[in-house]
Scaffold this active site. Sequence first.
Site, PDB file in Angstrom:
ATOM      1  N   ALA A 170      52.546   5.917  32.498  1.00 27.25           N
ATOM      2  CA  ALA A 170      53.369   5.920  31.291  1.00 27.25           C
ATOM      3  C   ALA A 170      52.991   7.065  30.354  1.00 27.25           C
ATOM      4  O   ALA A 170      53.858   7.624  29.673  1.00 27.25           O
ATOM      5  CB  ALA A 170      53.236   4.589  30.564  1.00 27.25           C
ATOM      6  N   GLU A 171      51.711   7.408  30.305  1.00 27.88           N
ATOM      7  CA  GLU A 171      51.240   8.408  29.357  1.00 27.88           C
ATOM      8  C   GLU A 171      51.507   9.837  29.820  1.00 27.88           C
ATOM      9  O   GLU A 171      52.004  10.667  29.053  1.00 27.88           O
ATOM     10  CB  GLU A 171      49.733   8.224  29.113  1.00 27.88           C
ATOM     11  CG  GLU A 171      49.385   6.981  28.317  1.00 27.88           C
ATOM     12  CD  GLU A 171      49.746   7.118  26.850  1.00 27.88           C
ATOM     13  OE1 GLU A 171      49.950   8.246  26.377  1.00 27.88           O
ATOM     14  OE2 GLU A 171      49.833   6.078  26.171  1.00 27.88           O
ATOM     15  N   SER A 172      51.163  10.137  31.059  1.00 28.91           N
ATOM     16  CA  SER A 172      51.205  11.544  31.498  1.00 28.91           C
ATOM     17  C   SER A 172      51.914  11.766  32.819  1.00 28.91           C
ATOM     18  O   SER A 172      52.063  12.923  33.233  1.00 28.91           O
ATOM     19  CB  SER A 172      49.772  12.071  31.629  1.00 28.91           C
ATOM     20  OG  SER A 172      49.101  11.408  32.698  1.00 28.91           O
ATOM     21  N   TYR A 257      57.496   1.226  25.702  1.00 28.74           N
ATOM     22  CA  TYR A 257      56.244   1.564  26.379  1.00 28.74           C
ATOM     23  C   TYR A 257      55.517   0.290  26.826  1.00 28.74           C
ATOM     24  O   TYR A 257      55.117   0.164  27.985  1.00 28.74           O
ATOM     25  CB  TYR A 257      55.389   2.377  25.404  1.00 28.74           C
ATOM     26  CG  TYR A 257      53.975   2.681  25.822  1.00 28.74           C
ATOM     27  CD1 TYR A 257      53.670   3.855  26.496  1.00 28.74           C
ATOM     28  CD2 TYR A 257      52.923   1.821  25.493  1.00 28.74           C
ATOM     29  CE1 TYR A 257      52.369   4.159  26.851  1.00 28.74           C
ATOM     30  CE2 TYR A 257      51.619   2.115  25.846  1.00 28.74           C
ATOM     31  CZ  TYR A 257      51.347   3.287  26.523  1.00 28.74           C
ATOM     32  OH  TYR A 257      50.043   3.584  26.862  1.00 28.74           O
TER      33      TYR A 257
END
Length: 282
Positions: A170-172, A257
């Site tokens: 999800a972040e990168s 998210y």
Amino acid sequence: MLLPGLPVPVIQASSDFAQLPLDQVMVLAEKGEPRAQVALGVALEHGEGITRAPDMARRWYCRAAARGLVEAWYNLGWLYVNGRGVPRDDGIARYWLEKAARAGLEQAANILPMLEEGQDGSTGCEDVVTLPRIRQACSSPECRDILHLVETLAPEYRLDANLVAAVIEAESGFRPRARSSRGARGLMQLLPATARRFGVKDIWDPEDNLRGGMAYLRWLLAWFRGDLEKVLAAYNAGEQRVIRYRGVPPFAETRGYVRRILDGYGRDAHPYDPAWLEQAIP
């Protein structure tokens, strides 16, 4: 030592793969073919054409088990019943053998009466990234190296490797050089202040970044007492906003998210230790 009277592990569904050269089985296993994963696990468990490595066998069984292969459920139970390269654990054995028995595997049902009652919720696979979506998306050698690093580090931080992998996705998107408009950097998108708080020396180094992100995750788990909805909201929007709103802040980005990770991970809680609160740098 094997318990008396136990049937041998069930590997019929992977028998065709067991006839293939081992290097081909490895390639198919890496690509996510569950029957090849079981065949590779069997080879590693018994040292057939390869150095015996029961713990590596467990990891391949875990990956096949996540894809619903009954033979993998049985073989995991078999490992833990007998302590073959893993600590003997009736609770974990029962977890997998009950799944196999419910699927109609008579051999599994026959073992269950021999086991002690009780389970603590552990599956024996917490250090393995088993989420099919992530393993399918992470197909490049570079991405697989990141997953391997996650699996190596997650037990040190007492984190489920699947949770860490879901946060990284999800972040990168597993890009070590990712950088956000707000200055978050690396695989786990650490802000410089967060990196300093958790002792990160090189925010761009994949291992250092992962260690910082995992340290922050476990601190949040302790702060919010294992409530993953709050933990993930805090990771995205900051713990002070979660405290202020007494839950997930009313931001579309944060709510999306949190929901995306929870839906993929499949759980809304994670074990924690209050002592983790002491491990951030003041």
